[in-house]
Structures are given as structure tokens and as C-alpha cells.
Scaffold this motif. Structure first.
Motif, PDB file in Angstrom:
ATOM      1  N   TYR A  63       0.776  -1.294   0.059  1.00  0.00           N
ATOM      2  CA  TYR A  63       0.216   0.044   0.094  1.00  0.00           C
ATOM      3  C   TYR A  63       0.807   1.415   0.123  1.00  0.00           C
ATOM      4  CZ  TYR A  63      -4.038  -2.768   1.097  1.00  0.00           C
ATOM      5  OH  TYR A  63      -5.217  -3.843   0.916  1.00  0.00           O
ATOM      6  N   GLU A  64       1.805   1.342   0.866  1.00  0.00           N
ATOM      7  CA  GLU A  64       2.823   2.609   1.020  1.00  0.00           C
ATOM      8  C   GLU A  64       3.487   2.766  -0.368  1.00  0.00           C
ATOM      9  OE1 GLU A  64       3.409   2.193   5.832  1.00  0.00           O
ATOM     10  OE2 GLU A  64       4.712   1.290   4.347  1.00  0.00           O
ATOM     11  N   GLN A  65       4.178   1.645  -0.905  1.00  0.00           N
ATOM     12  CA  GLN A  65       4.831   1.822  -2.012  1.00  0.00           C
ATOM     13  C   GLN A  65       4.029   1.982  -3.422  1.00  0.00           C
ATOM     14  OE1 GLN A  65       7.734  -1.482  -2.716  1.00  0.00           O
ATOM     15  NE2 GLN A  65       8.817  -0.460  -4.226  1.00  0.00           N
ATOM     16  N   PHE A  66       2.926   1.309  -3.660  1.00  0.00           N
ATOM     17  CA  PHE A  66       2.107   1.447  -4.769  1.00  0.00           C
ATOM     18  C   PHE A  66       0.916   1.838  -4.785  1.00  0.00           C
ATOM     19  CE2 PHE A  66       5.396  -2.136  -4.964  1.00  0.00           C
ATOM     20  CZ  PHE A  66       6.102  -1.858  -6.328  1.00  0.00           C
ATOM     21  N   GLY A  67       0.497   2.298  -3.858  1.00  0.00           N
ATOM     22  CA  GLY A  67      -0.917   2.994  -3.550  1.00  0.00           C
ATOM     23  C   GLY A  67      -2.035   1.998  -3.437  1.00  0.00           C
ATOM     24  N   LYS A  68      -2.886   2.035  -4.215  1.00  0.00           N
ATOM     25  CA  LYS A  68      -4.268   1.229  -3.793  1.00  0.00           C
ATOM     26  C   LYS A  68      -4.042   0.078  -4.558  1.00  0.00           C
ATOM     27  CE  LYS A  68      -7.405   5.049  -3.870  1.00  0.00           C
ATOM     28  NZ  LYS A  68      -8.471   5.703  -4.540  1.00  0.00           N
ATOM     29  N   ASN A  69      -4.154  -1.107  -3.754  1.00  0.00           N
ATOM     30  CA  ASN A  69      -4.178  -2.589  -4.058  1.00  0.00           C
ATOM     31  C   ASN A  69      -5.306  -3.281  -3.510  1.00  0.00           C
ATOM     32  OD1 ASN A  69      -1.083  -3.481  -5.172  1.00  0.00           O
ATOM     33  ND2 ASN A  69      -0.989  -1.829  -3.812  1.00  0.00           N
ATOM     34  N   ILE A  70      -5.760  -4.174  -4.170  1.00  0.00           N
ATOM     35  CA  ILE A  70      -6.999  -5.023  -3.674  1.00  0.00           C
ATOM     36  C   ILE A  70      -6.255  -6.461  -3.473  1.00  0.00           C
ATOM     37  CG2 ILE A  70      -9.066  -6.375  -4.341  1.00  0.00           C
ATOM     38  CD1 ILE A  70      -9.819  -4.095  -6.134  1.00  0.00           C
ATOM     39  N   PHE A  71      -6.449  -7.033  -2.088  1.00  0.00           N
ATOM     40  CA  PHE A  71      -6.125  -8.151  -2.045  1.00  0.00           C
ATOM     41  C   PHE A  71      -7.259  -9.287  -1.773  1.00  0.00           C
ATOM     42  CE2 PHE A  71      -2.201  -5.731  -0.825  1.00  0.00           C
ATOM     43  CZ  PHE A  71      -1.124  -6.414  -1.163  1.00  0.00           C
ATOM     44  N   VAL A  72      -7.283 -10.362  -2.407  1.00  0.00           N
ATOM     45  CA  VAL A  72      -8.435 -11.420  -2.295  1.00  0.00           C
ATOM     46  C   VAL A  72      -7.719 -12.493  -1.586  1.00  0.00           C
ATOM     47  CG1 VAL A  72     -10.126 -12.714  -3.356  1.00  0.00           C
ATOM     48  CG2 VAL A  72      -9.479 -10.408  -3.973  1.00  0.00           C
ATOM     49  N   CYS A  73      -8.131 -12.883  -0.422  1.00  0.00           N
ATOM     50  CA  CYS A  73      -7.658 -14.160   0.428  1.00  0.00           C
ATOM     51  C   CYS A  73      -8.564 -15.059   0.679  1.00  0.00           C
ATOM     52  CB  CYS A  73      -7.031 -13.578   1.709  1.00  0.00           C
ATOM     53  SG  CYS A  73      -5.850 -12.090   1.284  1.00  0.00           S
ATOM     54  N   LYS A  74      -7.862 -16.369   1.034  1.00  0.00           N
ATOM     55  CA  LYS A  74      -8.788 -17.580   1.497  1.00  0.00           C
ATOM     56  C   LYS A  74      -7.876 -17.920   2.659  1.00  0.00           C
ATOM     57  CE  LYS A  74     -10.322 -18.958  -2.840  1.00  0.00           C
ATOM     58  NZ  LYS A  74     -10.454 -20.193  -3.900  1.00  0.00           N
ATOM     59  N   PHE A  75      -8.304 -18.293   3.675  1.00  0.00           N
ATOM     60  CA  PHE A  75      -7.365 -18.921   4.824  1.00  0.00           C
ATOM     61  C   PHE A  75      -8.122 -20.294   5.056  1.00  0.00           C
ATOM     62  CE2 PHE A  75      -7.222 -14.284   4.868  1.00  0.00           C
ATOM     63  CZ  PHE A  75      -6.052 -13.972   5.079  1.00  0.00           C
ATOM     64  N   ILE A  76      -7.402 -21.188   5.565  1.00  0.00           N
ATOM     65  CA  ILE A  76      -7.726 -22.206   5.962  1.00  0.00           C
ATOM     66  C   ILE A  76      -6.636 -22.801   7.137  1.00  0.00           C
ATOM     67  CG2 ILE A  76      -6.670 -23.821   4.287  1.00  0.00           C
ATOM     68  CD1 ILE A  76      -9.058 -25.856   5.105  1.00  0.00           C
ATOM     69  N   ASN A  77      -7.410 -22.973   8.385  1.00  0.00           N
ATOM     70  CA  ASN A  77      -6.188 -23.427   9.696  1.00  0.00           C
ATOM     71  C   ASN A  77      -5.765 -24.862   9.401  1.00  0.00           C
ATOM     72  OD1 ASN A  77      -9.095 -24.307  10.157  1.00  0.00           O
ATOM     73  ND2 ASN A  77      -8.575 -24.054  12.404  1.00  0.00           N
ATOM     74  N   ALA A  78      -5.050 -25.318   8.585  1.00  0.00           N
ATOM     75  CA  ALA A  78      -4.708 -26.398   8.153  1.00  0.00           C
ATOM     76  C   ALA A  78      -3.278 -26.075   7.413  1.00  0.00           C
ATOM     77  CB  ALA A  78      -5.528 -27.445   7.595  1.00  0.00           C
ATOM     78  N   ASP A  79      -2.333 -27.251   7.467  1.00  0.00           N
ATOM     79  CA  ASP A  79      -1.339 -27.119   6.316  1.00  0.00           C
ATOM     80  C   ASP A  79      -1.452 -27.784   5.248  1.00  0.00           C
ATOM     81  OD1 ASP A  79       1.006 -27.290   5.096  1.00  0.00           O
ATOM     82  OD2 ASP A  79       2.181 -27.856   6.748  1.00  0.00           O
TER      83      ASP A  79
END
Length: 84
Positions: A63-79
Motif C-alpha cells: 500500500y505504501e509503495q504502490f498505492g491502492k491494491n486489492i488483496f483477495v484471500c482465502k484462509f484455512i487453519n491447516a497445512d
């Protein structure tokens, strides 16, 4: 606890490739994480607290270096690291 994250970065600028490459390169500098990149997303595997701290710091740098960015994430509590 282990965590698996799938993340995609969409910088809101015409010159978007440097922002994506920089984010992925910074993630790869963390030895305690496994980072797998393909054409659509990046998968990150590691210990929950450490991975979340890294994501927070690296997203903020983007955000600081490149300005506006969208991050789309999926998380799962497993390896879910793929077997090599």
C-alpha cells in the motif's frame, strides 16, 4: 497452529506487474514460509501467527509503495502444502 493462505493481488494502476512481483519477492524472503506462485494466485503456508504478521507487514508495504491494491484471500487453519 498451521495456516494455508491463497492470496491474489490486484494493484489499481496501469503498471501493475511491478507491484505484484515486489509483493511475491518479499514473501519469498521469509524462510519460515512456503510460497508457491502460479498465474492466478500465490499460496503461502506456515505457522499461523508468523504468517499473519508477515502478510500484515507485506500488504502494508505494498500500500505504501504502490498505492491502492486489492488483496483477495482465502484462509484455512491447516497445512495444505502440496507434496513435492
Amino acid at each position: 497452529m498451521n495456516l494455508s493462505v491463497e492470496i491474489s493481488n490486484y494493484p489499481l494502476s496501469e503498471d501493475y506487474i511491478p507491484a505484484i512481483k515486489s509483493f511475491i519477492e518479499r514473501l519469498n524472503q521469509h524462510d519460515n514460509l512456503t510460497v508457491i506462485t502460479n498465474t492466478m494466485s500465490t499460496q503461502i503456508f506456515g505457522e499461523y501467527d508468523y504468517l499473519m504478521q508477515v502478510l500484515s507487514a507485506e500488504m502494508k508495504k505494498s500500500y505504501e509503495q504502490f498505492g491502492k491494491n486489492i488483496f483477495v484471500c482465502k484462509f484455512i487453519n491447516a497445512d495444505l502444502t502440496p507434496s513435492q
